[in-house]
Every structure is written in structure tokens, then in C-alpha cells.
Design a protein around this motif. Structure first.
Motif, PDB file in Angstrom:
ATOM      1  N   ASN A  13       0.866  -1.070  -0.016  1.00  0.00           N
ATOM      2  CA  ASN A  13       0.054  -0.061   0.037  1.00  0.00           C
ATOM      3  C   ASN A  13       0.854   1.216  -0.026  1.00  0.00           C
ATOM      4  OD1 ASN A  13      -2.752  -0.893   0.323  1.00  0.00           O
ATOM      5  ND2 ASN A  13      -1.772  -2.307   1.684  1.00  0.00           N
ATOM      6  N   ASP A  14       1.899   1.174   0.667  1.00  0.00           N
ATOM      7  CA  ASP A  14       2.913   2.561   0.706  1.00  0.00           C
ATOM      8  C   ASP A  14       3.404   2.796  -0.656  1.00  0.00           C
ATOM      9  OD1 ASP A  14       2.733   0.881   3.283  1.00  0.00           O
ATOM     10  OD2 ASP A  14       4.232   2.583   3.782  1.00  0.00           O
ATOM     11  N   ALA A  15       3.450   1.609  -1.632  1.00  0.00           N
ATOM     12  CA  ALA A  15       3.718   1.726  -2.930  1.00  0.00           C
ATOM     13  C   ALA A  15       2.672   2.268  -3.920  1.00  0.00           C
ATOM     14  CB  ALA A  15       4.431   0.594  -3.425  1.00  0.00           C
ATOM     15  N   GLU A  16       1.616   1.839  -3.431  1.00  0.00           N
ATOM     16  CA  GLU A  16       0.404   2.205  -4.346  1.00  0.00           C
ATOM     17  C   GLU A  16       0.008   3.701  -4.266  1.00  0.00           C
ATOM     18  OE1 GLU A  16      -1.625   1.223  -6.532  1.00  0.00           O
ATOM     19  OE2 GLU A  16      -3.715   0.694  -5.722  1.00  0.00           O
ATOM     20  N   ILE A  17       0.355   4.241  -3.063  1.00  0.00           N
ATOM     21  CA  ILE A  17      -0.375   5.770  -2.966  1.00  0.00           C
ATOM     22  C   ILE A  17       0.601   6.545  -3.665  1.00  0.00           C
ATOM     23  CG2 ILE A  17       0.016   7.741  -1.145  1.00  0.00           C
ATOM     24  CD1 ILE A  17      -2.098   5.690  -0.621  1.00  0.00           C
ATOM     25  N   PRO A  18       2.165   6.572  -3.797  1.00  0.00           N
ATOM     26  CA  PRO A  18       2.680   7.421  -4.926  1.00  0.00           C
ATOM     27  C   PRO A  18       2.513   6.871  -6.310  1.00  0.00           C
ATOM     28  CG  PRO A  18       4.157   5.883  -3.727  1.00  0.00           C
ATOM     29  CD  PRO A  18       2.980   5.738  -3.023  1.00  0.00           C
ATOM     30  N   VAL A  19       1.964   5.755  -6.432  1.00  0.00           N
ATOM     31  CA  VAL A  19       1.512   5.515  -8.028  1.00  0.00           C
ATOM     32  C   VAL A  19       0.443   6.375  -8.281  1.00  0.00           C
ATOM     33  CG1 VAL A  19       0.795   3.770  -9.507  1.00  0.00           C
ATOM     34  CG2 VAL A  19       2.458   2.999  -7.821  1.00  0.00           C
ATOM     35  N   VAL A  20      -0.247   6.404  -7.561  1.00  0.00           N
ATOM     36  CA  VAL A  20      -1.698   7.174  -7.633  1.00  0.00           C
ATOM     37  C   VAL A  20      -1.232   8.584  -7.878  1.00  0.00           C
ATOM     38  CG1 VAL A  20      -3.959   8.098  -6.823  1.00  0.00           C
ATOM     39  CG2 VAL A  20      -3.069   5.889  -6.187  1.00  0.00           C
ATOM     40  N   ILE A  21      -0.539   9.355  -7.130  1.00  0.00           N
ATOM     41  CA  ILE A  21      -0.019  10.697  -7.270  1.00  0.00           C
ATOM     42  C   ILE A  21       0.696  10.976  -8.524  1.00  0.00           C
ATOM     43  CG2 ILE A  21       1.686  12.019  -6.077  1.00  0.00           C
ATOM     44  CD1 ILE A  21      -1.256  11.897  -4.830  1.00  0.00           C
ATOM     45  N   TYR A  22       1.572   9.841  -8.808  1.00  0.00           N
ATOM     46  CA  TYR A  22       2.410   9.743 -10.309  1.00  0.00           C
ATOM     47  C   TYR A  22       1.389  10.282 -11.262  1.00  0.00           C
ATOM     48  CZ  TYR A  22       4.855   7.891 -14.103  1.00  0.00           C
ATOM     49  OH  TYR A  22       5.355   7.760 -15.437  1.00  0.00           O
ATOM     50  N   HIS A  23       0.198   9.432 -11.441  1.00  0.00           N
ATOM     51  CA  HIS A  23      -0.460   9.431 -12.446  1.00  0.00           C
ATOM     52  C   HIS A  23      -1.397  10.734 -12.529  1.00  0.00           C
ATOM     53  CE1 HIS A  23       0.170   5.580 -14.211  1.00  0.00           C
ATOM     54  NE2 HIS A  23       0.275   4.860 -13.447  1.00  0.00           N
ATOM     55  N   THR A  24      -1.532  11.265 -11.425  1.00  0.00           N
ATOM     56  CA  THR A  24      -2.558  12.578 -10.754  1.00  0.00           C
ATOM     57  C   THR A  24      -1.641  13.445 -11.479  1.00  0.00           C
ATOM     58  OG1 THR A  24      -3.593  11.633  -9.190  1.00  0.00           O
ATOM     59  CG2 THR A  24      -3.480  13.950  -9.012  1.00  0.00           C
ATOM     60  N   PHE A  25      -0.386  13.645 -11.089  1.00  0.00           N
ATOM     61  CA  PHE A  25       0.430  14.841 -11.540  1.00  0.00           C
ATOM     62  C   PHE A  25       0.760  14.672 -13.015  1.00  0.00           C
ATOM     63  CE2 PHE A  25       1.501  17.830  -8.341  1.00  0.00           C
ATOM     64  CZ  PHE A  25       0.869  17.080  -7.090  1.00  0.00           C
ATOM     65  N   LYS A  26       1.088  13.593 -13.441  1.00  0.00           N
ATOM     66  CA  LYS A  26       0.975  13.755 -14.985  1.00  0.00           C
ATOM     67  C   LYS A  26      -0.051  14.004 -15.838  1.00  0.00           C
ATOM     68  CE  LYS A  26       3.984  11.055 -16.888  1.00  0.00           C
ATOM     69  NZ  LYS A  26       5.344  11.330 -17.694  1.00  0.00           N
ATOM     70  N   ASP A  27      -1.310  13.451 -15.429  1.00  0.00           N
ATOM     71  CA  ASP A  27      -2.457  13.984 -15.864  1.00  0.00           C
ATOM     72  C   ASP A  27      -2.860  15.713 -15.627  1.00  0.00           C
ATOM     73  OD1 ASP A  27      -2.949  11.798 -16.784  1.00  0.00           O
ATOM     74  OD2 ASP A  27      -4.896  11.304 -15.651  1.00  0.00           O
ATOM     75  N   LEU A  28      -2.113  16.163 -14.340  1.00  0.00           N
ATOM     76  CA  LEU A  28      -2.212  17.465 -14.241  1.00  0.00           C
ATOM     77  C   LEU A  28      -1.474  18.513 -15.333  1.00  0.00           C
ATOM     78  CD1 LEU A  28      -2.603  17.642 -10.525  1.00  0.00           C
ATOM     79  CD2 LEU A  28      -4.259  18.328 -12.148  1.00  0.00           C
ATOM     80  N   GLY A  29      -0.578  17.502 -16.024  1.00  0.00           N
ATOM     81  CA  GLY A  29       0.220  18.403 -17.012  1.00  0.00           C
ATOM     82  C   GLY A  29       1.660  18.436 -16.655  1.00  0.00           C
ATOM     83  N   PHE A  30       2.132  17.785 -15.721  1.00  0.00           N
ATOM     84  CA  PHE A  30       3.575  18.095 -15.203  1.00  0.00           C
ATOM     85  C   PHE A  30       4.413  16.862 -15.709  1.00  0.00           C
ATOM     86  CE2 PHE A  30       1.172  20.156 -11.973  1.00  0.00           C
ATOM     87  CZ  PHE A  30       1.913  21.554 -12.049  1.00  0.00           C
TER      88      PHE A  30
END
Lengths: 435, 435
Positions: free
Chosen positions: A140-157
Motif C-alpha cells: 500500500n505504501d507503494a500504491e499511494i505514490p503511484v496514484v500521485i504519479y498518475h495524478t500529476f502526469k494528468d495535471l500536465g506535469f
């Protein structure tokens, strides 16, 4: 005669013009979409809670910032984060939830801080947490940053770094040196970028750390390189401390899993300087920085905690989570001109009736809408120039003027407001063009 | 040992379980989508305002219900509706807005009412308003119910009636009878369904209305039929009162336009009984009822007002708007079992690793996500039965178990959790199946 009150908002409260609000909402939607597609469930708790419940933990700076008030007999407070409400929610609804409980929560929180630039008294937090019943696997500690990774990619970063550390490594390391006041040491160590190794060493020794330990600390905080290199250097320290090695193993596993999840290596890094709030997090910790804008600071932080809700229950509820402070992020991105507040229309076209053609214009609007076009009708009597200016101000991409001839021919002139070009089309052609 | 506080929310505050929250959010999204595609722009104002500004109008029952408090020197209050903030916003940002200003606002508002079933102290309002600068064409009064029509259709309702009236008709009619205390008369007239024509007439006369006028009032409130019939009957009254005839003309125009907008005749009706708040609305007024559930009352109300912001400016800002009280609507629909709180998953599939296959499971999750499938990973060590039960509890439609053999063959068994069927597929076949 009514007395006029000057209309204004309180200092420290963000309020946007519609074009900025559209941009803000887009970011919020992107975050929500990512949270949802990774399997997080929505909750939405009241902004007002019983003070007794909200402040069960008590003390600290937070309490001074709380908006707290009485209504009748009731002592109530506005929530200052989404974590305490999560703890309350999880215990209150425990028997109706499935564990691990993966929830997201996007909502406003309130802190009566000193008003200053970029700090808000009402701001959006966008949180995800995974709560275990009794225990919670390290994956789960790995899953959390994975969500953030995709979120920031989708935010255009593209250029951002999710920085990861493990509190057990820090705690274990300092405890292996028999240092008890870790807080004092961490505070000194934090200054290394400003004052350099020698001064840090000196200050440590002034605070009672032995020279040998001070040297070890300098070695420790000098560990640099790729995530793999750092993990290897940490192993090479050969520290015989159970907590340290538990933390190191956890961090190794988290890094391995994050890579397996397909996160680009350039977007995450082990960073031994990340510590986060000193009493809450107990394992993995995260901070996220924008590589091109280091001044912005961490835009998304969180970590693993042993026990979500010890103030409400004897049950052990470990969890891991992260939070995006969207209001602050939006403000900072705007200030740094990383995002551009731009006029943006939510509709495709504005229909403008000539003086006598309102009824025909309405019929056209209705037909276009039925065919899936987003239309706004210009409703007022005004000169043509003013009508076009309105469309322009709202950045509506196309306009159609409805006059007698157009209605007779069932051919309408579609004007591109960007280029000024206009061309005659049938309704179906317009629909095709605008979709 | 930490002292345990019993976790609970304040009475009168709605809080939903995730499956209900999903349903609530869907309704909210439907409303928002409709507001946006009809050309309304988003705003989002602070929930806390200066008391001086928020309560500029002052007096009345509302003020008693306000959550008002001090923080330092500042006297602040939680907003109790979205109209006062709209007035404040429109005047404060007047020079940066384009008029007619079409805005939507979806947000929580706060009223410290007596807690009772179906009444909430924190609830969502979903408002649209169109504000004119100086004047605002009557076509806007038709546009508002059109948006509501499409919204309720998209919310899944077929049998609802948007009831429309015009305050000028009421005011003009009673003024033509030289009745000054319209409030008293309207209150009596309101009882007609309960006590009948004769008793109403008697009560009116007891309150000083002449027999002739009382008879005219009975005739007036007995006008029934289709919208066209009612409008004709009103014309036939031949009332020589300017306000009455202005109202009648407005209502005729609004009905004509609403029909031109393509609203189904069964979903709107002229209803002379609709009056709304007695001091705020000045022209068109709306209420919306669910035909099959009359007890629910009006689910969406609003109207035309002369002047949005007389407390903040000397400028004349006429407007027309409507509001859906979503929290109350949701509660009532749920109580009446019109909507069914149902478990509903936001993801397509849950991937379940066998004991040793976490890394392979992660890679599968990652590949599926990359191909657009919404996946949740089962993260814990547990018996297979428990893992399936978890997917079942969250109503996740499919599961995939990842074992050694599956990884070797790159063939995965996709289990339909509804039917229990399972079949082997390649990853691409799974993607196709789930999309």
C-alpha cells in the motif's frame, strides 16, 4: 433608502473569477478522476464537528487556529484537516466498511492562521488514505505514490519528484548512536544545505553528540545518488539496529514495487532528508516537489501511520495516505505562471437573435442542444457589436446570428470568433462542425 | 493510555456511506453537467463571510439560524444560502464580469435550524442565476426552467411538473380589488384545498374583504386547466390593472418561449397557487413537484427578482434563478425509495495475487491501467474466500487471480462476480472485455 455595506470577503479566503474557477475545477476533476480509477471510494463529512470529538487529540498549534464556537448548548468546530474526520468516520462506521478501506476525500478545511501571501484560512485538501484493520501490507505504501504519479502526469506535469523515505531508518539510525533527542539533531541536520557539513558537525557536538557520532551523522546525511545507490549505501553502513533494518527493508520493497507499477524513474527518488511531522508518521514518508520550481516546496505530502484513531478506539487501524493542498498549489502555480489563468468557455457556440427573431433563435438553440451541442443564447436587446463582444469576453469559440433570411433558408452563418472567418451551414453541418 | 472519545457527528448533519456517496455524487455531477452545458459559469465563494456583509439585510428568522462567531477581532458567519454570496460576489467583481452574468454555484450552506427528520443544518444547494446589468430580458425567465427540465430528465425523472406563476398577476389582481394586506389574503387563500371555497370566502369577509371581492377571489383561485386555458381565463377576467396585465403578458411570453425551447408540455404548468417568499420575488416564480410523490413538496424553486444586491450597491441588478436543495432531495428520494442506495463500484476489476505473486500482480495491474482499465489491487495476505468477499462487498464486477501458472502462460482467469462464471483470457482480451 437602504444603507449600503461595502461587499468584501475576509482576508485569507480565496475567491476566483469564473475563468480561474474553470481552471481550478479542471484540476480538481483530474485529481478526483485519478483517485476514483485507482479504487478509492468517496466520502464527504460535515465541515462542522463536535469540538470534543475533533479536538480529542488536543494541544498544539492547531488548536489555536481552530474556528470554534457555541450554538445553543453545543460546542462545535470547523475541521482543520481531513484526517481527524477520517479517523472519526472510520470508527463510527467501522462495521459498515470493508477493509482495507480505501477512501478519497476532497473538501474544504479551515485554519485561522495569520493571513499571509499564499496561505489560506479556507482551502481544499484532496486526500487519499488506505486504512487496514489491525494490519496493512507494505504494498500500500507503494500504491499511494503511484496514484500521485498518475495524478500529476494528468495535471500536465512532467518534471516532478516524489521523494520517499522511511521514518524507521531515521529513528533506527539515531537510536543506534544512542541519541535520544532526535528532534534536536534533525533540526540541526536540516540546516546542512545552508551552513555546510562542518558547521553541522560543530553544532551537533555543541549539543552533546560525540565526535564519532557526529561524523557518522555527516556520513549518513551525505549519502546521495540514485534510489538504488542510496539503498546500497544504507546497507553498507552495516547498522545493527532492528528498527533501522526494518525501515531499510520496507523502503527497498516500496522502491521495488513502485518500479513494478511502471512509475518513471525520473519521477521518484529516495531522499533521506524527508522526515515530515515528527510525531505522526511512523514508516514511509512522502514529499513531492516540482523540479523546475523548487521554491514552491512540497505540493503533496503524506506517509504511513501506526494508528489512525487511537483517540476514538482501542482497535489498531494502521494507514498510509497522502494529501494535495489544492488551493495553495493552484495559487502557487498561478503566481509562478506555471499555469495560466485563461478565459475558457464551457459551451461551443452562442446563438444571437436579430431584433425580431427570438422565437426562431430559441428553436435553433433547442435543436442544437438536442443534437448534443452546448449552446448559450444571447438574451438581451443590444447592438450587434455588444453581443459579439460578450461572446468574445467569455471566449465562446463560435457565434451564429439568427435573422429572417437565415430562418427562411435554414442556413446559418457560423462565425469563428478566433479567426473572424464565417461560413454558411445547415443545422446538421453546424452540429458536425462543432462536435 | 489515551482517553477514548466516542466518535459521532452533530445531529442534523448528513453523512453517507461510500456507496450512497457515489450515488449522491452522480446526482451532483448530473446537475453540474447540465448547468455547464447551458452556459452557466462556476463560482465558489468562501463558506465564511464577514457578518456585517452577510447580514446586511438583517432581521427575520434567518438571522437566528446563522452560525456566527468571533475569531480575534473579526465577526464572521457561515453562509446560509448562495444568494447573498452571489450578491456580494457580483458587486465586488462587477467590473470583471460580463453581463448578463450566468453563474452556477454548487456548495454547502449552513442553518442552525431545529434538528428534525429530513432537515439538515449543513446541506448542498445547486443554484443557477442570470443577473442583468440594469435590465434583464424576459426570455431568461424561460431559460431557467429549461435547464431544470433537462436536469431532472437526466436525473432519471419523467413525471415532474415545473409550476410557473407570476407575482405581478397576484399583486395586480389583489390590488385591483383594493386589497392592501395581500399577505393575509394569500394566507387564507392557501387553505382552500383543506377548507373549501365557502370557508375561504367566509374567512376573507371576516377579514374585511367585501363580498364582491371575495367572490372575485374565489373565481380567481378556481381558474384551472391547461396553461393555455389558464392564460385565456386570466385574459377573460378583463382586469384593468397595469401590474396584472404586465404579469399576464410576461407569463404568456414565458410559456410561449418554454414551448419553443422544446420542453414537454406534461412537464410544466401555469399554477396560480405558486407565490414563493413574499418579499423577494417580483415576477416569474417557480416550484417543481414530483407527480408521483406529491408529499415530497417542491424540489426546486426560484424566481425573478428586481434587485439582487440593493444592500451592496445603488446599481440595479435584476435577476432570475432557481435552486435545487440536493441534500434534502437526496434524503427524500431515499426515504421514499425513489432512488435505491445500491453498492456500486467505480472500478472495473480487482486483481488478487496468490501468496508469492505480488510483483507479478503489480505488473498486471500496471499494464491493465495503462490500457485504460480501472483496477484495484488486493493488497493484504488473507484466505482466498476473504479476498473474494471483499470484491463482493465493494460490488467490483470482475476479479482476476494471479498465480504462478497464469503468469507463465500470460493467460488470466476473469471471474464475473455477479454470475460466478470465469474464463481464461490474454491481457488484451481482458482489456477488450472490460472496456
Amino acid at each position: 433608502m437602504t444603507e449600503i455595506v461595502k461587499p468584501s470577503t475576509l482576508p485569507g479566503f480565496m475567491e476566483l473569477l469564473p475563468q480561474d474557477q474553470i481552471l481550478f475545477n479542471e484540476m480538481l476533476d483530474t485529481i478526483r478522476k485519478n483517485y476514483e480509477k485507482h479504487g478509492f471510494l468517496p466520502i464527504n463529512t460535515p465541515a462542522i464537528e463536535k469540538s470534543e470529538v475533533l479536538l480529542a487529540k488536543g494541544g498544539g498549534d492547531t488548536e489555536k487556529q481552530i474556528y470554534r464556537f457555541q450554538k445553543g448548548e453545543t460546542d462545535m468546530s470547523l475541521r482543520f484537516d481531513l484526517t481527524v474526520p477520517l479517523a472519526r468516520y472510520t470508527v463510527e462506521h467501522f462495521h459498515e466498511l470493508s477493509f482495507p478501506f480505501r477512501r478519497y476525500h476532497i473538501g474544504k478545511v479551515y485554519r485561522g492562521e495569520k493571513a499571509q501571501k499564499g496561505r489560506f484560512r479556507e482551502f481544499y485538501q484532496c486526500d487519499i488514505d488506505i486504512i487496514g484493520n489491525g494490519k496493512l501490507d507494505i504494498v500500500n505504501d507503494a500504491e499511494i505514490p503511484v496514484v500521485i504519479y498518475h495524478t500529476f502526469k494528468d495535471l500536465g506535469f512532467d518534471n516532478f519528484t516524489i521523494r520517499i523515505n522511511n521514518r524507521k531508518i531515521l529513528n533506527g539510525f539515531y537510536s543506534s548512536l544512542d541519541i535520544e533527542d532526535t528532534v534536536q539533531v534533525l533540526r540541526t541536520v536540516d540546516k546542512v544545505d545552508k551552513i555546510g557539513n562542518a558547521s553541522v558537525k560543530k553544532e551537533l557536538m555543541e549539543n552533546g553528540v560525540s565526535e564519532e557520532s557526529a561524523e557518522k551523522i555527516i556520513n549518513f546525511i551525505s549519502i546521495k545518488g540514485s534510489s538504488e545507490e542510496i539503498l546500497e549505501s544504507l546497507s553498507d553502513l552495516n547498522i545493527e539496529n532492528e528498527v533501522f533494518n526494518e525501515g531499510l527493508n520496507e523502503l527497498k520493497t516500496v522502491v521495488e514495487y513502485i518500479e513494478a507499477f511502471g512509475v518513471d524513474k525520473k519521477n521518484f527518488a529516495v531522499d533521506l532528508k524527508i522526515a515530515r511531522g515528527l510525531d505522526y508518521y511512523t514508516g514511509t514518508v512522502y514529499e513531492t516537489t516540482l523540479d523546475d520550481y523548487p521554491k514552491v516546496g512540497s505540493v503533496c505530502s503524506g506517509g504511513r501511520y501506526e494508528n489512525l484513531a487511537s483517540f476514538y478506539t482501542d482497535m489498531k487501524l494502521p494507514g498510509v495516505g497522502i494529501s494535495i493542498g489544492l488551493s495553495r498549489l493552484f495559487y502557487q502555480l498561478n503566481e509562478a505562471k506555471i499555469i495560466k489563468s485563461q478565459k475558457k468557455s464551457l459551451v461551443d457556440v452562442m446563438v444571437i437573435p436579430m431584433e425580431e427573431q427570438m422565437l426562431d433563435a430559441i428553436k435553433l438553440v433547442s435543436e442544437l442542444r438536442e443534437k448534443g451541442v452546448k449552446v448559450v443564447l444571447y438574451t438581451e436587446k443590444a447592438k450587434m457589436g455588444k453581443k459579439f463582444k460578450y461572446a468574445d469576453n467569455l471566449d465562446i469559440p463560435y457565434t451564429i446570428v439568427v435573422g429572417e433570411q437565415e430562418v427562411k433558408d435554414q442556413k446559418f452563418s457560423l462565425k469563428n470568433m478566433q479567426t473572424g472567418e464565417q461560413e454558411e451551414f445547415s443545422i446538421d453541418e453546424i452540429v458536425e462542425k462543432l462536435k
